[in-house]
Design an enzyme around this catalytic site. Sequence first.
Site, PDB file in Angstrom:
ATOM      1  N   ASP A 256      -8.372   3.674   1.131  1.00  0.00           N
ATOM      2  CA  ASP A 256      -7.455   4.241   2.159  1.00  0.00           C
ATOM      3  C   ASP A 256      -8.129   4.863   3.299  1.00  0.00           C
ATOM      4  O   ASP A 256      -8.862   5.692   3.365  1.00  0.00           O
ATOM      5  CB  ASP A 256      -6.460   5.298   1.340  1.00  0.00           C
ATOM      6  CG  ASP A 256      -5.561   5.639   2.296  1.00  0.00           C
ATOM      7  OD1 ASP A 256      -5.386   5.371   3.705  1.00  0.00           O
ATOM      8  OD2 ASP A 256      -4.576   6.713   2.039  1.00  0.00           O
TER       9      ASP A 256
ATOM     10  N   CYS B 131      -1.578   0.809   7.242  1.00  0.00           N
ATOM     11  CA  CYS B 131      -2.943   0.612   7.447  1.00  0.00           C
ATOM     12  C   CYS B 131      -3.111  -0.743   6.802  1.00  0.00           C
ATOM     13  O   CYS B 131      -3.504  -1.785   7.231  1.00  0.00           O
ATOM     14  CB  CYS B 131      -3.695   1.841   6.951  1.00  0.00           C
ATOM     15  SG  CYS B 131      -3.441   3.125   7.920  1.00  0.00           S
ATOM     16  N   ARG B 132      -3.291  -0.518   5.420  1.00  0.00           N
ATOM     17  CA  ARG B 132      -3.918  -1.558   4.649  1.00  0.00           C
ATOM     18  C   ARG B 132      -3.112  -2.934   4.437  1.00  0.00           C
ATOM     19  O   ARG B 132      -3.771  -4.004   4.723  1.00  0.00           O
ATOM     20  CB  ARG B 132      -4.351  -1.112   3.314  1.00  0.00           C
ATOM     21  CG  ARG B 132      -5.616  -0.026   3.347  1.00  0.00           C
ATOM     22  CD  ARG B 132      -5.658   0.749   2.054  1.00  0.00           C
ATOM     23  NE  ARG B 132      -4.477   1.476   1.725  1.00  0.00           N
ATOM     24  CZ  ARG B 132      -4.286   2.297   0.728  1.00  0.00           C
ATOM     25  NH1 ARG B 132      -5.255   2.334  -0.292  1.00  0.00           N
ATOM     26  NH2 ARG B 132      -3.256   3.132   0.466  1.00  0.00           N
ATOM     27  N   SER B 133      -1.502  -2.536   4.096  1.00  0.00           N
ATOM     28  CA  SER B 133      -0.797  -3.672   3.681  1.00  0.00           C
ATOM     29  C   SER B 133      -0.493  -4.385   5.072  1.00  0.00           C
ATOM     30  O   SER B 133      -0.520  -5.940   4.958  1.00  0.00           O
ATOM     31  CB  SER B 133       0.070  -3.520   2.839  1.00  0.00           C
ATOM     32  OG  SER B 133       1.271  -2.559   3.390  1.00  0.00           O
TER      33      SER B 133
ATOM     34  N   CYS C  14       0.993  -1.233   0.066  1.00  0.00           N
ATOM     35  CA  CYS C  14      -0.050  -0.050   0.155  1.00  0.00           C
ATOM     36  C   CYS C  14       0.966   1.179  -0.077  1.00  0.00           C
ATOM     37  O   CYS C  14       2.088   1.110  -0.393  1.00  0.00           O
ATOM     38  CB  CYS C  14      -1.042   0.163   1.128  1.00  0.00           C
ATOM     39  SG  CYS C  14      -0.191   0.027   2.942  1.00  0.00           S
TER      40      CYS C  14
ATOM     41  N   ASN D 211       2.441   1.598   4.144  1.00  0.00           N
ATOM     42  CA  ASN D 211       2.667   0.228   5.160  1.00  0.00           C
ATOM     43  C   ASN D 211       2.526   0.326   6.538  1.00  0.00           C
ATOM     44  O   ASN D 211       2.983  -0.110   7.455  1.00  0.00           O
ATOM     45  CB  ASN D 211       4.050  -0.173   4.788  1.00  0.00           C
ATOM     46  CG  ASN D 211       4.372  -1.625   5.365  1.00  0.00           C
ATOM     47  OD1 ASN D 211       5.601  -1.886   5.616  1.00  0.00           O
ATOM     48  ND2 ASN D 211       3.567  -2.432   5.209  1.00  0.00           N
TER      49      ASN D 211
HETATM   50  P1  4NP Z   1      -1.758   2.770   4.158  1.00  0.00           P
HETATM   51  O1  4NP Z   1      -2.486   4.264   4.737  1.00  0.00           O
HETATM   52  O2  4NP Z   1      -1.119   3.102   2.655  1.00  0.00           O
HETATM   53  O3  4NP Z   1      -2.862   1.587   3.992  1.00  0.00           O
HETATM   54  O4  4NP Z   1      -0.686   2.417   4.880  1.00  0.00           O
HETATM   55  C1  4NP Z   1      -1.899   5.327   4.647  1.00  0.00           C
HETATM   56  C2  4NP Z   1      -0.778   5.562   5.508  1.00  0.00           C
HETATM   57  C3  4NP Z   1      -0.127   7.019   5.790  1.00  0.00           C
HETATM   58  C4  4NP Z   1      -0.548   7.896   4.751  1.00  0.00           C
HETATM   59  C5  4NP Z   1      -1.411   7.680   3.709  1.00  0.00           C
HETATM   60  C6  4NP Z   1      -2.215   6.429   3.612  1.00  0.00           C
HETATM   61  N1  4NP Z   1      -0.031   8.976   4.943  1.00  0.00           N
HETATM   62  O5  4NP Z   1      -0.318  10.156   4.280  1.00  0.00           O
HETATM   63  O6  4NP Z   1       0.877   9.318   5.744  1.00  0.00           O
END
Ligand code: 4NP
Length: 167
Positions: A125, A13-15, A8, A11
């Site tokens: 997201d 939240c989703r992955s 993702c 790294n």
């Molecule tokens: P992820 O979510 O891609 O599922 O880990 C996010 C985590 C952090 C951010 C965006 C999405 N950020 O903007 O810091």
Amino acid sequence: MVNVLFVCLGNICRSPTAQGVFERTVADAGLSSQIAVDSAGTTDWHVDEAPDPRAIRAARGRGIDLSRQRGRQVQASDFERFDYILAMDRENLRTLQRLCPSRHQHKLRLFLHYAPHLGLTDVPDPYYGGPQGFDDVLNLVEAASAGLLADIRSNHLRSNVDSPEKR
Ligand code: 4NP
């Protein structure tokens, strides 16, 4: 060994959620010695960080511990090392497609490819939303994990199936 990488943006939240859920799917199937699971982000924004506390809390509600995971960024060697490189959304898939050597492009796919009945391409997201977004991620990821395991079984673990010609 079959090697699976979930990818993702951050790294956190989703992955990591996909890693935790799929590790449990694999363990429940008794296949932990044959399938290795990891996750990474396309950015370096959260390297060495634990997953988002909201992701940890939501997963804990389903008996899955994400707290020992740490963020890392996708690196060139990942395209060699992993057999399945699964993006959580189209934006991250495009990033991977730009980075990946042509001989490994066939390993890249959207994770929700393995849950076609959902009719969705992207795991949304949840970072800027409320806690419900993290439960939504878990629901999507659980659905696709079942389909992914079925794909790995049929394409890589066939020798373990009792086939008629062996009887
Ligand atoms: P992820 O979510 O891609 O599922 O880990 C996010 C985590 C952090 C951010 C965006 C999405 N950020 O903007 O810091």
